[in-house]
Design a protein around this motif. Structure first.
Motif, PDB file in Angstrom:
ATOM      1  N   ALA A 105      33.942 -14.139  -4.034  1.00 28.79           N
ATOM      2  CA  ALA A 105      33.874 -14.962  -5.246  1.00 28.79           C
ATOM      3  C   ALA A 105      32.743 -14.482  -6.158  1.00 28.79           C
ATOM      4  O   ALA A 105      32.903 -14.399  -7.386  1.00 28.79           O
ATOM      5  N   ILE A 106      31.585 -14.163  -5.563  1.00 27.70           N
ATOM      6  CA  ILE A 106      30.464 -13.658  -6.360  1.00 27.70           C
ATOM      7  C   ILE A 106      30.789 -12.269  -6.912  1.00 27.70           C
ATOM      8  O   ILE A 106      30.542 -11.969  -8.083  1.00 27.70           O
ATOM      9  N   GLY A 107      31.372 -11.426  -6.055  1.00 31.19           N
ATOM     10  CA  GLY A 107      31.741 -10.088  -6.505  1.00 31.19           C
ATOM     11  C   GLY A 107      32.751 -10.120  -7.631  1.00 31.19           C
ATOM     12  O   GLY A 107      32.648  -9.358  -8.600  1.00 31.19           O
ATOM     13  N   ARG A 108      33.729 -11.012  -7.525  1.00 27.99           N
ATOM     14  CA  ARG A 108      34.729 -11.151  -8.594  1.00 27.99           C
ATOM     15  C   ARG A 108      34.068 -11.536  -9.908  1.00 27.99           C
ATOM     16  O   ARG A 108      34.405 -11.014 -10.973  1.00 27.99           O
ATOM     17  N   ALA A 109      33.095 -12.440  -9.847  1.00 31.76           N
ATOM     18  CA  ALA A 109      32.382 -12.848 -11.059  1.00 31.76           C
ATOM     19  C   ALA A 109      31.575 -11.692 -11.646  1.00 31.76           C
ATOM     20  O   ALA A 109      31.500 -11.523 -12.866  1.00 31.76           O
ATOM     21  N   LEU A 110      30.977 -10.877 -10.780  1.00 32.12           N
ATOM     22  CA  LEU A 110      30.165  -9.755 -11.257  1.00 32.12           C
ATOM     23  C   LEU A 110      31.006  -8.652 -11.886  1.00 32.12           C
ATOM     24  O   LEU A 110      30.479  -7.812 -12.625  1.00 32.12           O
ATOM     25  N   MET A 111      32.303  -8.632 -11.621  1.00 29.32           N
ATOM     26  CA  MET A 111      33.166  -7.584 -12.163  1.00 29.32           C
ATOM     27  C   MET A 111      33.242  -7.601 -13.677  1.00 29.32           C
ATOM     28  O   MET A 111      33.578  -6.589 -14.298  1.00 29.32           O
ATOM     29  N   SER A 112      32.941  -8.733 -14.298  1.00 33.34           N
ATOM     30  CA  SER A 112      32.971  -8.792 -15.763  1.00 33.34           C
ATOM     31  C   SER A 112      31.624  -8.425 -16.381  1.00 33.34           C
ATOM     32  O   SER A 112      31.464  -8.468 -17.601  1.00 33.34           O
ATOM     33  N   GLY A 113      30.638  -8.069 -15.539  1.00 31.89           N
ATOM     34  CA  GLY A 113      29.325  -7.658 -16.044  1.00 31.89           C
ATOM     35  C   GLY A 113      28.558  -8.768 -16.726  1.00 31.89           C
ATOM     36  O   GLY A 113      28.058  -8.578 -17.842  1.00 31.89           O
ATOM     37  N   PRO A 114      28.407  -9.935 -16.094  1.00 28.78           N
ATOM     38  CA  PRO A 114      27.733 -11.057 -16.775  1.00 28.78           C
ATOM     39  C   PRO A 114      26.237 -10.842 -16.951  1.00 28.78           C
ATOM     40  O   PRO A 114      25.599 -10.148 -16.150  1.00 28.78           O
ATOM     41  N   ARG A 115      25.711 -11.447 -17.987  1.00 33.08           N
ATOM     42  CA  ARG A 115      24.264 -11.497 -18.182  1.00 33.08           C
ATOM     43  C   ARG A 115      23.693 -12.757 -17.551  1.00 33.08           C
ATOM     44  O   ARG A 115      22.522 -12.820 -17.204  1.00 33.08           O
ATOM     45  N   LEU A 116      24.546 -13.795 -17.418  1.00 35.48           N
ATOM     46  CA  LEU A 116      24.153 -15.048 -16.789  1.00 35.48           C
ATOM     47  C   LEU A 116      25.224 -15.440 -15.784  1.00 35.48           C
ATOM     48  O   LEU A 116      26.390 -15.577 -16.132  1.00 35.48           O
ATOM     49  N   LEU A 117      24.814 -15.619 -14.526  1.00 34.64           N
ATOM     50  CA  LEU A 117      25.728 -15.985 -13.449  1.00 34.64           C
ATOM     51  C   LEU A 117      25.442 -17.413 -13.019  1.00 34.64           C
ATOM     52  O   LEU A 117      24.302 -17.759 -12.694  1.00 34.64           O
ATOM     53  N   LEU A 118      26.480 -18.259 -13.022  1.00 30.88           N
ATOM     54  CA  LEU A 118      26.354 -19.661 -12.627  1.00 30.88           C
ATOM     55  C   LEU A 118      26.942 -19.819 -11.223  1.00 30.88           C
ATOM     56  O   LEU A 118      28.123 -19.572 -11.020  1.00 30.88           O
TER      57      LEU A 118
ATOM     58  N   ARG B 213      33.196 -13.798 -22.468  1.00 33.11           N
ATOM     59  CA  ARG B 213      32.915 -12.672 -23.364  1.00 33.11           C
ATOM     60  C   ARG B 213      31.485 -12.707 -23.885  1.00 33.11           C
ATOM     61  O   ARG B 213      30.947 -11.671 -24.272  1.00 33.11           O
ATOM     62  N   ARG B 214      30.876 -13.896 -23.882  1.00 32.91           N
ATOM     63  CA  ARG B 214      29.467 -14.005 -24.266  1.00 32.91           C
ATOM     64  C   ARG B 214      28.542 -13.642 -23.102  1.00 32.91           C
ATOM     65  O   ARG B 214      27.324 -13.652 -23.252  1.00 32.91           O
ATOM     66  N   GLY B 215      29.111 -13.323 -21.941  1.00 26.59           N
ATOM     67  CA  GLY B 215      28.306 -12.874 -20.811  1.00 26.59           C
ATOM     68  C   GLY B 215      27.937 -13.942 -19.818  1.00 26.59           C
ATOM     69  O   GLY B 215      27.035 -13.744 -18.998  1.00 26.59           O
ATOM     70  N   VAL B 216      28.641 -15.088 -19.848  1.00 28.96           N
ATOM     71  CA  VAL B 216      28.356 -16.201 -18.933  1.00 28.96           C
ATOM     72  C   VAL B 216      29.555 -16.390 -18.012  1.00 28.96           C
ATOM     73  O   VAL B 216      30.668 -16.664 -18.475  1.00 28.96           O
ATOM     74  N   VAL B 217      29.330 -16.250 -16.691  1.00 26.30           N
ATOM     75  CA  VAL B 217      30.428 -16.329 -15.723  1.00 26.30           C
ATOM     76  C   VAL B 217      30.023 -17.272 -14.593  1.00 26.30           C
ATOM     77  O   VAL B 217      28.888 -17.233 -14.120  1.00 26.30           O
ATOM     78  N   ALA B 218      30.964 -18.109 -14.164  1.00 26.06           N
ATOM     79  CA  ALA B 218      30.686 -19.110 -13.127  1.00 26.06           C
ATOM     80  C   ALA B 218      31.422 -18.789 -11.832  1.00 26.06           C
ATOM     81  O   ALA B 218      32.546 -18.284 -11.840  1.00 26.06           O
ATOM     82  N   VAL B 219      30.765 -19.109 -10.704  1.00 29.78           N
ATOM     83  CA  VAL B 219      31.396 -19.095  -9.382  1.00 29.78           C
ATOM     84  C   VAL B 219      31.474 -20.550  -8.946  1.00 29.78           C
ATOM     85  O   VAL B 219      30.455 -21.164  -8.629  1.00 29.78           O
ATOM     86  N   PRO B 220      32.663 -21.157  -8.934  1.00 26.80           N
ATOM     87  CA  PRO B 220      32.780 -22.592  -8.676  1.00 26.80           C
ATOM     88  C   PRO B 220      32.494 -22.951  -7.228  1.00 26.80           C
ATOM     89  O   PRO B 220      32.547 -22.106  -6.327  1.00 26.80           O
ATOM     90  N   GLU B 221      32.208 -24.216  -7.011  1.00 26.54           N
ATOM     91  CA  GLU B 221      32.029 -24.735  -5.650  1.00 26.54           C
ATOM     92  C   GLU B 221      33.316 -24.527  -4.851  1.00 26.54           C
ATOM     93  O   GLU B 221      34.417 -24.681  -5.376  1.00 26.54           O
ATOM     94  N   GLY B 222      33.168 -24.184  -3.583  1.00 28.66           N
ATOM     95  CA  GLY B 222      34.346 -23.992  -2.744  1.00 28.66           C
ATOM     96  C   GLY B 222      34.983 -22.630  -2.868  1.00 28.66           C
ATOM     97  O   GLY B 222      36.085 -22.396  -2.369  1.00 28.66           O
ATOM     98  N   ARG B 223      34.315 -21.711  -3.589  1.00 28.67           N
ATOM     99  CA  ARG B 223      34.710 -20.302  -3.688  1.00 28.67           C
ATOM    100  C   ARG B 223      35.973 -20.085  -4.507  1.00 28.67           C
ATOM    101  O   ARG B 223      35.987 -19.327  -5.454  1.00 28.67           O
TER     102      ARG B 223
END
Length: 207
Positions: free
Chosen positions: A142-155, A73-83
């Motif tokens: 996996a990246i697209g799923r993370a972007l669906m929440s509209g992150p400001r910071l993508l890990l 909710r603070r805009g930080v979303v992670a894409v873990p290793e191994g998808r």
């Protein structure tokens, strides 16, 4: 620093400001790269770890004591290793799951349009089970799923792992495009060549 049982990953010397660019985090196995991302995303406790010193700030607010949902909710979303896509769910269902963290229906719709523009193959595979996608397509999902929440910071944790060179080049181009669209990125990679091609800044973790 982060403790796993009796083992301590010494990250207390890491003092990095991400800003609005792409930051590459380099280092060998066991240097603490994934631990760093887990700490920022609030998932380190899910892996049996605990933060024992240091802090993570997002816009001046500490997030290292927050649960993962609050960090999203603070805009930080992670894409873990191994998808780690939801293999039995369809591509579309994976994207809908990622959109649960969106701020509003309007933001969710805008994020979906962005994901479809970045990854046209996900539109073609919308009804296909995620587990049947190729490794490169799963990474895109996996990246697209993370972007669906509209992150400001993508890990991103090792997004090139196990991919063919041509797909690695494509993922690198996608990371550059994500940043160009206004999302800051922290990229953990052992593939230093790829990482340094897309990064504005880089740090190396030593064991």
């Amino acid at each position: 620093s982060v403790r796993y049982g009796r083992t301590v990953r010494a990250l207390e010397d890491v003092d990095v400001e991400v800003g609005e660019g792409v930051l590459a985090v380099l280092g060998g196995n066991g240097a603490g790269k994934s631990t760093l991302l887990r700490t920022v995303s609030g998932t380190v406790r899910m892996h049996g770890g605990a933060v024992t010193a240091g802090e993570v700030l997002v816009d001046g607010t500490r997030v290292d004591r927050m649960d993962p949902a609050a960090v999203v909710r603070r805009g930080v979303v992670a894409v873990p290793e191994g998808r780690q896509v939801f293999a039995r769910m369809t591509v579309e269902e994976n994207l809908r799951a990622g959109g649960l963290g969106a701020r509003s229906a309007t933001a969710r719709a805008a994020a979906r349009e962005r994901v479809h523009e970045l990854f046209p193959v996900l539109v073609e595979r919308a009804r296909q089970r995620a587990g049947l996608l190729s490794g490169g397509e799963q990474q895109m999902l996996a990246i697209g799923r993370a972007l669906m929440s509209g992150p400001r910071l993508l890990l991103l944790d090792e997004p090139s792992l196990g991919l063919a060179p041509q797909m690695v080049t494509r993922i690198a181009a996608i990371i550059r495009e994500i940043h160009a669209q206004g999302t800051a990125v922290v990229l953990v990679e052992q593939n230093a060549t790829m990482a340094l091609q897309v990064a504005d800044h880089a740090v190396a973790l030593e064991v």
